[in-house]
Design a protein around this motif. Structure first.
Motif, PDB file in Angstrom:
ATOM      1  N   LEU B 154       1.293  20.264  17.958  1.00 27.76           N
ATOM      2  CA  LEU B 154       0.312  21.151  17.336  1.00 27.76           C
ATOM      3  C   LEU B 154       0.130  22.365  18.240  1.00 27.76           C
ATOM      4  O   LEU B 154      -0.264  22.232  19.402  1.00 27.76           O
ATOM      5  N   VAL B 155       0.466  23.528  17.699  1.00 26.37           N
ATOM      6  CA  VAL B 155       0.394  24.766  18.462  1.00 26.37           C
ATOM      7  C   VAL B 155      -0.924  25.467  18.123  1.00 26.37           C
ATOM      8  O   VAL B 155      -1.152  25.804  16.951  1.00 26.37           O
ATOM      9  N   ASP B 156      -1.782  25.620  19.110  1.00 27.71           N
ATOM     10  CA  ASP B 156      -3.093  26.262  18.924  1.00 27.71           C
ATOM     11  C   ASP B 156      -3.928  25.587  17.829  1.00 27.71           C
ATOM     12  O   ASP B 156      -4.796  26.233  17.236  1.00 27.71           O
ATOM     13  N   GLY B 157      -3.641  24.340  17.540  1.00 26.05           N
ATOM     14  CA  GLY B 157      -4.399  23.600  16.527  1.00 26.05           C
ATOM     15  C   GLY B 157      -4.239  24.130  15.118  1.00 26.05           C
ATOM     16  O   GLY B 157      -4.966  23.727  14.204  1.00 26.05           O
ATOM     17  N   ARG B 158      -3.265  25.034  14.904  1.00 24.79           N
ATOM     18  CA  ARG B 158      -3.124  25.605  13.555  1.00 24.79           C
ATOM     19  C   ARG B 158      -1.672  25.665  13.055  1.00 24.79           C
ATOM     20  O   ARG B 158      -1.400  26.149  11.962  1.00 24.79           O
ATOM     21  N   ARG B 159      -0.739  25.208  13.897  1.00 22.46           N
ATOM     22  CA  ARG B 159       0.662  25.160  13.459  1.00 22.46           C
ATOM     23  C   ARG B 159       1.213  23.788  13.816  1.00 22.46           C
ATOM     24  O   ARG B 159       1.107  23.369  14.967  1.00 22.46           O
ATOM     25  N   VAL B 160       1.772  23.101  12.830  1.00 22.73           N
ATOM     26  CA  VAL B 160       2.366  21.797  13.140  1.00 22.73           C
ATOM     27  C   VAL B 160       3.886  21.905  13.118  1.00 22.73           C
ATOM     28  O   VAL B 160       4.464  22.613  12.294  1.00 22.73           O
ATOM     29  N   ILE B 161       4.500  21.244  14.109  1.00 23.93           N
ATOM     30  CA  ILE B 161       5.962  21.154  14.220  1.00 23.93           C
ATOM     31  C   ILE B 161       6.260  19.668  14.142  1.00 23.93           C
ATOM     32  O   ILE B 161       5.874  18.915  15.039  1.00 23.93           O
ATOM     33  N   THR B 162       6.894  19.220  13.083  1.00 24.95           N
ATOM     34  CA  THR B 162       7.055  17.772  12.897  1.00 24.95           C
ATOM     35  C   THR B 162       8.370  17.457  12.192  1.00 24.95           C
ATOM     36  O   THR B 162       8.962  18.329  11.561  1.00 24.95           O
ATOM     37  N   GLY B 163       8.824  16.221  12.317  1.00 29.18           N
ATOM     38  CA  GLY B 163      10.060  15.837  11.645  1.00 29.18           C
ATOM     39  C   GLY B 163      10.648  14.583  12.226  1.00 29.18           C
ATOM     40  O   GLY B 163       9.925  13.737  12.749  1.00 29.18           O
ATOM     41  N   SER B 164      11.989  14.499  12.145  1.00 28.91           N
ATOM     42  CA  SER B 164      12.676  13.300  12.637  1.00 28.91           C
ATOM     43  C   SER B 164      13.139  13.459  14.079  1.00 28.91           C
ATOM     44  O   SER B 164      13.529  12.482  14.714  1.00 28.91           O
ATOM     45  N   LEU B 165      13.093  14.664  14.597  1.00 26.41           N
ATOM     46  CA  LEU B 165      13.690  14.981  15.904  1.00 26.41           C
ATOM     47  C   LEU B 165      12.899  14.457  17.095  1.00 26.41           C
ATOM     48  O   LEU B 165      11.773  14.904  17.346  1.00 26.41           O
ATOM     49  N   ASN B 166      13.514  13.522  17.840  1.00 31.87           N
ATOM     50  CA  ASN B 166      12.956  13.172  19.142  1.00 31.87           C
ATOM     51  C   ASN B 166      13.283  14.300  20.122  1.00 31.87           C
ATOM     52  O   ASN B 166      14.248  15.038  19.914  1.00 31.87           O
ATOM     53  N   TRP B 167      12.497  14.399  21.187  1.00 32.67           N
ATOM     54  CA  TRP B 167      12.700  15.522  22.115  1.00 32.67           C
ATOM     55  C   TRP B 167      13.750  15.141  23.164  1.00 32.67           C
ATOM     56  O   TRP B 167      13.462  15.084  24.369  1.00 32.67           O
ATOM     57  N   THR B 168      14.960  14.885  22.675  1.00 28.53           N
ATOM     58  CA  THR B 168      16.073  14.472  23.548  1.00 28.53           C
ATOM     59  C   THR B 168      17.295  15.348  23.286  1.00 28.53           C
ATOM     60  O   THR B 168      17.414  15.966  22.221  1.00 28.53           O
ATOM     61  N   MET B 169      18.212  15.358  24.256  1.00 27.71           N
ATOM     62  CA  MET B 169      19.435  16.153  24.127  1.00 27.71           C
ATOM     63  C   MET B 169      20.310  15.609  22.994  1.00 27.71           C
ATOM     64  O   MET B 169      20.895  16.380  22.234  1.00 27.71           O
ATOM     65  N   THR B 189      -4.173  20.112   9.049  1.00 27.21           N
ATOM     66  CA  THR B 189      -5.447  19.435   9.335  1.00 27.21           C
ATOM     67  C   THR B 189      -5.302  17.918   9.523  1.00 27.21           C
ATOM     68  O   THR B 189      -5.856  17.363  10.471  1.00 27.21           O
ATOM     69  N   PRO B 190      -4.561  17.202   8.650  1.00 23.20           N
ATOM     70  CA  PRO B 190      -4.414  15.756   8.882  1.00 23.20           C
ATOM     71  C   PRO B 190      -3.785  15.438  10.240  1.00 23.20           C
ATOM     72  O   PRO B 190      -4.183  14.481  10.893  1.00 23.20           O
ATOM     73  N   PHE B 191      -2.826  16.259  10.688  1.00 21.22           N
ATOM     74  CA  PHE B 191      -2.202  16.016  11.989  1.00 21.22           C
ATOM     75  C   PHE B 191      -3.195  16.278  13.121  1.00 21.22           C
ATOM     76  O   PHE B 191      -3.209  15.556  14.116  1.00 21.22           O
ATOM     77  N   VAL B 192      -4.022  17.312  12.964  1.00 13.37           N
ATOM     78  CA  VAL B 192      -5.036  17.620  13.991  1.00 13.37           C
ATOM     79  C   VAL B 192      -5.988  16.432  14.121  1.00 13.37           C
ATOM     80  O   VAL B 192      -6.288  15.978  15.232  1.00 13.37           O
ATOM     81  N   ARG B 193      -6.436  15.908  12.985  1.00 16.61           N
ATOM     82  CA  ARG B 193      -7.375  14.768  12.995  1.00 16.61           C
ATOM     83  C   ARG B 193      -6.713  13.526  13.585  1.00 16.61           C
ATOM     84  O   ARG B 193      -7.326  12.811  14.371  1.00 16.61           O
ATOM     85  N   GLU B 194      -5.453  13.271  13.175  1.00 20.58           N
ATOM     86  CA  GLU B 194      -4.768  12.067  13.668  1.00 20.58           C
ATOM     87  C   GLU B 194      -4.536  12.166  15.172  1.00 20.58           C
ATOM     88  O   GLU B 194      -4.702  11.171  15.884  1.00 20.58           O
ATOM     89  N   PHE B 195      -4.167  13.366  15.637  1.00 22.66           N
ATOM     90  CA  PHE B 195      -3.974  13.510  17.086  1.00 22.66           C
ATOM     91  C   PHE B 195      -5.270  13.195  17.825  1.00 22.66           C
ATOM     92  O   PHE B 195      -5.286  12.439  18.802  1.00 22.66           O
ATOM     93  N   GLN B 196      -6.370  13.763  17.359  1.00 15.86           N
ATOM     94  CA  GLN B 196      -7.665  13.560  18.028  1.00 15.86           C
ATOM     95  C   GLN B 196      -8.051  12.074  18.018  1.00 15.86           C
ATOM     96  O   GLN B 196      -8.535  11.548  19.017  1.00 15.86           O
ATOM     97  N   ARG B 197      -7.813  11.420  16.891  1.00 15.45           N
ATOM     98  CA  ARG B 197      -8.124   9.992  16.755  1.00 15.45           C
ATOM     99  C   ARG B 197      -7.310   9.168  17.758  1.00 15.45           C
ATOM    100  O   ARG B 197      -7.859   8.332  18.488  1.00 15.45           O
ATOM    101  N   LEU B 198      -6.000   9.451  17.812  1.00 19.86           N
ATOM    102  CA  LEU B 198      -5.130   8.701  18.728  1.00 19.86           C
ATOM    103  C   LEU B 198      -5.456   9.025  20.187  1.00 19.86           C
ATOM    104  O   LEU B 198      -5.420   8.153  21.051  1.00 19.86           O
ATOM    105  N   TRP B 199      -5.792  10.288  20.453  1.00 21.56           N
ATOM    106  CA  TRP B 199      -6.124  10.714  21.819  1.00 21.56           C
ATOM    107  C   TRP B 199      -7.361   9.953  22.318  1.00 21.56           C
ATOM    108  O   TRP B 199      -7.373   9.421  23.432  1.00 21.56           O
TER     109      TRP B 199
END
Lengths: 214, 214
Positions: B154-169, B189-199
């Motif tokens: 989540l970039v600045d709480g207003r852009r989500v970057i998501t998908g199947s890609l793990n952060w590996t080479m 918004t759902p990703f922002v809420r889920e992140f906060q919940r998990l955090w």
């Protein structure tokens, strides 16, 4: 003369008011159409619950699980079962029996189903790919990548279901996962194109021709 | 009298025309705002290419890779580096050195960074999580799930970057993967809420209190 002007002014006011109403309606409709495009995020894991009501609404299931609960998994199933004409699957690991049952049900309804999967995971223990092939569903496995790691589905070519969730029981019931479901054309069209590209690139006939000796 | 009506009618026409113009402008603006929301899908794998130009535009890199190419990976990096205030990461496997470099660069710029990762993958060979911790970045690992399998940022709480890609080479250079980038509020918004919940659910202090004997 004054009466003519009064009629004209009156008509002007009526036309003005009607035009305003029409424009406000057009604006509202234009905004609600954009707002109304399906955009949903579903999180996992989900509690184990019976999903018979998703497959057969009238059936009274005698199993021991909780019944009639709208879990994340039930929502995912409903999105898949909403297909009317085509279902394109691009899935890395596919071992969940209820997801397989949903795909087989759509196949039995006569929908055109294409499955693209990972070559290594297609034949592991518990994989549902063999069952799909046995039912006559067209399956191709990706020949080029280390892993065909996508986990997306295209419903009727206009709804994409995508995220981190592999189509396995562990993913659904135990992992922290997300699935995004949307009909937003700017997000669906790239997946439709990528599916078609991968489908054609992994056509066994084409691969055979390419590999044939000169 | 006729002149007064003429003036009134004239004014009516002017007001009517102006109102139409204003409404058409409002409608166009409303539609273009919705159209203009960032909605992008990036596919992998990507060819290996130098990404120094993303980090330091003026630097002439002497490495042997191709230079100045806008690959899928360069686009992903740009989205991450566009953060101005916060970056929240929820990543399963994180071993890609250039992604780690991007996160460390944002940390050095003074951004608030939170990283939530999988407990098993945090310490495997090549994981970048140790480096992030060493730099003073706040990292939590998920304690509950079999796998914390998300791969979103989540970039600045207003852009989500998501998908199947793990952060590996391997994911970036060898696998078939997708990453969706959007600022569509209904999807972010759902990703922002889920992140906060998990955090919050994985706050070590809270977990310690819960686990303490009575």
């Amino acid at each position: 003369m004054a009466a003519t002007w009064a009629v004209r002014a009156g008509l002007g006011v009526v036309v003005f008011t009607l035009s305003l109403e029409v424009l406000v309606w057009v604006c509202r409709r234009s905004r609600s159409r954009s707002k109304g495009v399906l955009k949903e995020v579903i999180f996992f894991p989900t509690n184990a619950a019976c999903v018979e009501h998703v497959f057969m609404p009238a059936f009274q299931c005698p199993c021991l699980l909780q019944h009639g609960v709208e879990t994340s998994f039930a929502r995912l199933l409903r999105h898949i079962l909403s297909a009317n004409s085509t279902l394109d699957l691009c899935v890395f690991a596919f071992s969940h029996m209820d997801l397989s049952r949903a795909v087989l049900a759509l196949h039995a309804r006569g929908l055109v189903i294409r499955v693209l999967t990972d070559k290594d995971y297609a034949s592991i223990n518990g994989s549902q790919i063999g069952l799909l092939l046995k039912a006559g569903i067209c399956v191709r496995s990706d020949s080029g990548a280390v892993h065909m790691h996508h986990k997306f589905a295209l419903v009727d070519g206009r709804r994409v279901i995508t995220g981190s969730l592999n189509w396995t029981m562990t993913a659904v019931q135990n992992n922290k996962e997300n699935v995004m479901v949307t009909e937003e054309p700017d997000l669906v069209t790239p997946f439709v194109r990528e599916f078609q590209r991968l489908w054609e690139a992994n056509d066994p006939e084409r691969l055979r021709r390419t590999a044939a000796p000169l």
